[in-house]
Design a protein around this motif. Structure first.
Motif, PDB file in Angstrom:
ATOM      1  N   UNK A 186     -13.199  10.072   7.327  1.00 58.20           N
ATOM      2  CA  UNK A 186     -14.645  10.356   7.409  1.00 58.20           C
ATOM      3  C   UNK A 186     -15.126  11.301   6.312  1.00 58.20           C
ATOM      4  N   UNK A 187     -14.272  12.210   5.842  1.00 59.05           N
ATOM      5  CA  UNK A 187     -14.713  13.162   4.808  1.00 59.05           C
ATOM      6  C   UNK A 187     -14.397  12.677   3.394  1.00 59.05           C
ATOM      7  N   UNK A 188     -13.964  11.420   3.274  1.00 61.92           N
ATOM      8  CA  UNK A 188     -13.642  10.801   1.973  1.00 61.92           C
ATOM      9  C   UNK A 188     -12.702  11.663   1.129  1.00 61.92           C
ATOM     10  N   UNK A 189     -11.709  12.279   1.769  1.00 60.78           N
ATOM     11  CA  UNK A 189     -10.774  13.130   1.028  1.00 60.78           C
ATOM     12  C   UNK A 189      -9.625  12.340   0.404  1.00 60.78           C
ATOM     13  N   UNK A 190      -9.469  11.079   0.791  1.00 62.74           N
ATOM     14  CA  UNK A 190      -8.438  10.227   0.208  1.00 62.74           C
ATOM     15  C   UNK A 190      -9.065   9.415  -0.918  1.00 62.74           C
ATOM     16  N   UNK A 191      -8.502   9.553  -2.113  1.00 63.45           N
ATOM     17  CA  UNK A 191      -8.976   8.752  -3.248  1.00 63.45           C
ATOM     18  C   UNK A 191      -8.264   7.407  -3.200  1.00 63.45           C
TER      19      UNK A 191
ATOM     20  N   UNK B 289      -4.174  16.616  -3.901  1.00 65.93           N
ATOM     21  CA  UNK B 289      -5.037  15.511  -3.507  1.00 65.93           C
ATOM     22  C   UNK B 289      -4.233  14.369  -2.907  1.00 65.93           C
ATOM     23  N   UNK B 290      -4.891  13.551  -2.086  1.00 64.28           N
ATOM     24  CA  UNK B 290      -4.248  12.399  -1.461  1.00 64.28           C
ATOM     25  C   UNK B 290      -4.807  11.117  -2.069  1.00 64.28           C
ATOM     26  N   UNK B 291      -3.920  10.165  -2.272  1.00 67.10           N
ATOM     27  CA  UNK B 291      -4.273   8.888  -2.898  1.00 67.10           C
ATOM     28  C   UNK B 291      -3.705   7.744  -2.063  1.00 67.10           C
ATOM     29  N   UNK B 292      -4.503   6.724  -1.870  1.00 68.16           N
ATOM     30  CA  UNK B 292      -4.026   5.470  -1.305  1.00 68.16           C
ATOM     31  C   UNK B 292      -4.107   4.444  -2.425  1.00 68.16           C
ATOM     32  N   UNK B 293      -3.004   3.745  -2.650  1.00 65.72           N
ATOM     33  CA  UNK B 293      -2.928   2.759  -3.725  1.00 65.72           C
ATOM     34  C   UNK B 293      -2.637   1.404  -3.101  1.00 65.72           C
ATOM     35  N   UNK B 294      -3.497   0.423  -3.379  1.00 66.90           N
ATOM     36  CA  UNK B 294      -3.288  -0.948  -2.896  1.00 66.90           C
ATOM     37  C   UNK B 294      -3.108  -1.858  -4.099  1.00 66.90           C
ATOM     38  N   UNK B 295      -1.975  -2.557  -4.130  1.00 60.17           N
ATOM     39  CA  UNK B 295      -1.658  -3.457  -5.232  1.00 60.17           C
ATOM     40  C   UNK B 295      -1.156  -4.783  -4.679  1.00 60.17           C
TER      41      UNK B 295
ATOM     42  N   UNK C  95       0.830  -1.192   0.000  1.00 56.49           N
ATOM     43  CA  UNK C  95       0.000   0.000   0.000  1.00 56.49           C
ATOM     44  C   UNK C  95       0.869   1.248   0.000  1.00 56.49           C
ATOM     45  N   UNK C  96       0.541   2.184  -0.875  1.00 56.42           N
ATOM     46  CA  UNK C  96       1.308   3.417  -1.015  1.00 56.42           C
ATOM     47  C   UNK C  96       0.388   4.602  -0.735  1.00 56.42           C
ATOM     48  N   UNK C  97       0.850   5.520   0.107  1.00 52.02           N
ATOM     49  CA  UNK C  97       0.092   6.731   0.393  1.00 52.02           C
ATOM     50  C   UNK C  97       0.769   7.873  -0.345  1.00 52.02           C
ATOM     51  N   UNK C  98       0.037   8.438  -1.309  1.00 57.28           N
ATOM     52  CA  UNK C  98       0.635   9.383  -2.249  1.00 57.28           C
ATOM     53  C   UNK C  98      -0.119  10.710  -2.257  1.00 57.28           C
TER      54      UNK C  98
END
Length: 170
Positions: free
Chosen positions: A115-120, A59-65, A49-52
């Motif tokens: 909670x505010x769904x700000x991470x894509x 914007x913030x992104x969480x990537x799970x591969x 998992x990468x937090x970008x």
């Protein structure tokens, strides 16, 4: 780092959704290489998992591969329409603020804290379409790996308001 209370809160949240999990305890690990000896006999897919962050739009992104897939940040940025070179690793402070976990503990399961769904959220399509019995994530701590059925992962994401951007990492 996440507290034991947060892990308990996650487990209760999953139980409220009727999601069953299996857990494997292991020493704290900070890399996939450290983790794999403890999980090599499991049936399912282990994740990394990468937090970008998007340096232009902030914007913030969480990537799970799947753990054995390479992730080229330039290619991923292009696929997401962000433009080459715009994805970078986010600061640990941002991860602590949004997901309540620190370095080595990034996990899709922490999205229940956003909670505010700000991470894509970007999800390797193989994790849900690859026929895996379970997919494994850290449950708010890097001293445990939690297996969850792919369909339950999608249910969890829907309930947290994080519709995944499915992406192929072949």
């Amino acid at each position: 780092m996440a507290t034991p209370e947060l892990r308990t809160e996650l487990v209760k949240y999953l139980e409220s959704l009727n999601i069953q999990t299996v857990c494997v305890d292991h020493p704290p690990v900070f890399t996939v290489e450290e983790m794999m000896p403890h999980l090599q006999d499991l049936s399912g897919a282990v994740t990394k998992n990468l937090f970008l962050k998007d340096k232009k739009k902030k914007g913030l992104w969480l990537v799970s591969v799947r753990h054995d897939r390479p992730v080229n940040l330039n290619d991923l940025a292009k696929k997401l329409g962000l433009g080459s070179g715009n994805l970078r690793f986010a600061e640990e402070a941002a991860m602590l603020e949004k997901l309540k976990v620190g370095q080595g503990c990034a996990t899709a399961l922490a999205l229940f804290c956003d909670k505010d769904q700000s991470v894509k959220f970007v999800l390797d399509s193989d994790l849900v379409n690859g026929g895996h019995e379970r997919v494994y994530f850290h449950p708010m701590t890097n001293a445990v790996s939690m297996g969850i059925k792919p369909e339950d992962l999608l249910k969890f994401l829907k309930e947290t308001g994080h519709e995944p951007v499915l992406q192929s990492f072949d």
